[in-house]
Write an enzyme that holds these catalytic residues in place. Structure first.
Site, short mmCIF file in Angstrom:
data_model
loop_
_atom_site.label_atom_id
_atom_site.label_comp_id
_atom_site.label_asym_id
_atom_site.label_seq_id
_atom_site.Cartn_x
_atom_site.Cartn_y
_atom_site.Cartn_z
N CYS A 163 3.69 -5.74 10.46
CA CYS A 163 3.33 -4.47 11.08
C CYS A 163 3.13 -4.77 12.56
O CYS A 163 2.33 -5.65 12.91
CB CYS A 163 2.04 -3.94 10.45
SG CYS A 163 1.34 -2.51 11.28
N CYS B 298 8.62 -1.13 15.41
CA CYS B 298 7.76 -0.71 14.31
C CYS B 298 8.56 -1.01 13.06
O CYS B 298 9.76 -0.71 13.01
CB CYS B 298 7.46 0.79 14.43
SG CYS B 298 6.65 1.48 12.97
N GLU C 50 8.08 7.64 5.90
CA GLU C 50 7.25 7.62 4.69
C GLU C 50 7.63 8.76 3.74
O GLU C 50 7.49 8.64 2.54
CB GLU C 50 5.76 7.71 5.05
CG GLU C 50 5.21 6.48 5.79
CD GLU C 50 4.75 5.34 4.86
OE1 GLU C 50 4.34 5.60 3.73
OE2 GLU C 50 4.81 4.17 5.31
N HIS D 54 8.79 0.28 10.34
CA HIS D 54 9.39 1.43 9.65
C HIS D 54 10.77 1.78 10.24
O HIS D 54 11.59 2.38 9.57
CB HIS D 54 8.50 2.67 9.80
CG HIS D 54 7.30 2.69 8.90
ND1 HIS D 54 6.26 1.82 9.03
CD2 HIS D 54 6.99 3.51 7.85
CE1 HIS D 54 5.34 2.10 8.10
NE2 HIS D 54 5.76 3.11 7.38
N ASP E 27 1.67 -4.55 5.55
CA ASP E 27 1.95 -3.48 6.51
C ASP E 27 1.06 -2.30 6.16
O ASP E 27 0.40 -2.29 5.10
CB ASP E 27 3.44 -3.05 6.40
CG ASP E 27 3.79 -1.91 7.34
OD1 ASP E 27 3.38 -1.94 8.52
OD2 ASP E 27 4.45 -0.94 6.91
N SER E 28 1.08 -1.28 7.02
CA SER E 28 0.32 -0.08 6.73
C SER E 28 0.95 0.73 5.60
O SER E 28 0.31 1.63 5.06
CB SER E 28 0.26 0.79 7.99
OG SER E 28 1.57 1.10 8.41
N1 DGL Z 1 4.96 -0.13 10.45
C1 DGL Z 1 3.90 -0.26 11.38
C2 DGL Z 1 4.26 -0.95 12.66
O1 DGL Z 1 5.14 -1.79 12.62
C3 DGL Z 1 2.93 0.83 11.60
C4 DGL Z 1 3.25 2.21 11.29
C5 DGL Z 1 1.94 2.96 11.30
O2 DGL Z 1 1.18 2.73 10.38
O3 DGL Z 1 1.67 3.70 12.24
O4 DGL Z 1 3.68 -0.72 13.68
#
Ligand code: DGL
Length: 273
Positions: A75, A186, A154, A188, A12-13
């Site tokens: 991600c 997402c 984050e 997150h 993931d990012s």
């Molecule tokens: N967690 C990521 C996603 O599912 C990306 C969050 C990001 O880096 O903008 O899209």
């Protein structure tokens, strides 16, 4: 010849993909995992398709040096922008998080109004809408980009009045439209699931693609006879974590959501891959 005892690569990012890793740990506890969080280059959601695809390629190359047997793109943005490209180039199975989430949402809706909250990249790609409409052509899919959610997560502001206020602003439009299903599009966002759930109310089913992704991974490994047959021991390098920056901060965060005691996270220079 596939090494069944090889780890699954998950990336993931940043920390978001830990929600997917956590689900894999629950559903297929015998599997080893190598996780990579691109903490130096997060967020991906506001970057172009070309950039996200370049990042994803580098991460796949790094994960292959760890001899992973399969890769989970944990991600949504990378799944939306890069999965088609990178899976063509790899010789191991790869799955993303978008298709599994779209499938559950299509099954869950009763009134045919599905909301998707995600990064700008995922929303602009229109990918959830196209997958959902392949399954149920008559539903309407309403996307809402929520760019402030990733930095809030984050920063660890999971239960915070600021997060509540931002969530209200983002979600009011979807509530007014009358959605009955909302995809946390997402990785997150499951970390602020309780905030989102409280604001949209009990009548809206929240879909977390992580659960379905882990299930799909398990089915894939079963079908390909790739399930790990040895139960790796915790601490025995079963779960390994790599990041591109700020390893200590990542480790602290990861320990707050994964209850296995993550001993270390190592920083690597991802641009070299
Ligand atoms: N967690 C990521 C996603 O599912 C990306 C969050 C990001 O880096 O903008 O899209």
């Amino acid at each position: 010849m596939i090494n069944k005892n090889a780890p699954i690569g998950v990336f993931d990012s940043g920390v978001g993909g830990l929600t997917v890793a956590r689900e894999i740990m629950r559903q297929i506890p015998n599997e080893r995992i190598v996780y990579f969080g691109d903490t130096a280059r997060v967020p991906y959601g506001s970057k172009s398709k070309e950039t996200v695809t370049r990042y994803a390629r580098q991460i796949v190359r790094f994960l292959q040096t760890q001899e992973v047997k399969a890769i989970v793109v944990a991600c949504n943005t990378a799944s939306a922008y890069a999965l088609d490209e990178i899976e063509k180039e790899a010789d191991i199975p790869m799955i993303g998080v978008v298709k599994p989430g779209a499938k559950v949402a299509a099954e869950a809706t009763s009134n045919g109004k599905i909301g998707v909250i995600a990064t700008e990249g995922t929303i602009n790609s229109g990918i959830y809408s196209s997958y959902i409409k392949e399954i149920k052509p008559d539903v309407s899919v309403i996307g809402k980009a929520c760019p402030l959610f990733v930095p809030l997560v984050e920063e660890g502001l999971l239960q915070d009045p600021v997060t509540d206020e931002i969530a209200k602003r983002y979600l009011t439009e979807l509530i007014d439209i009358g959605i009955d299903t909302l995809i946390l599009g997402c990785t997150h966002y499951p970390l602020i699931r309780s905030t989102v759930g409280r604001i949209v109310g009990e009548g809206v089913t929240l879909v977390n693609p992580a659960y379905e992704t882990a299930k799909e991974l398990k089915e894939l490994l079963e079908a390909e006879h790739m399930l790990n047959e040895e139960a790796a021991k915790l601490g025995d390098n079963k779960y390994r974590f790599f990041v591109s920056d700020a390893a200590e901060k990542f480790k602290h965060f990861a320990n707050s959501i994964i209850k296995y005691g993550i001993l270390s996270a190592k920083t690597i220079h991802i641009e070299e891959y």
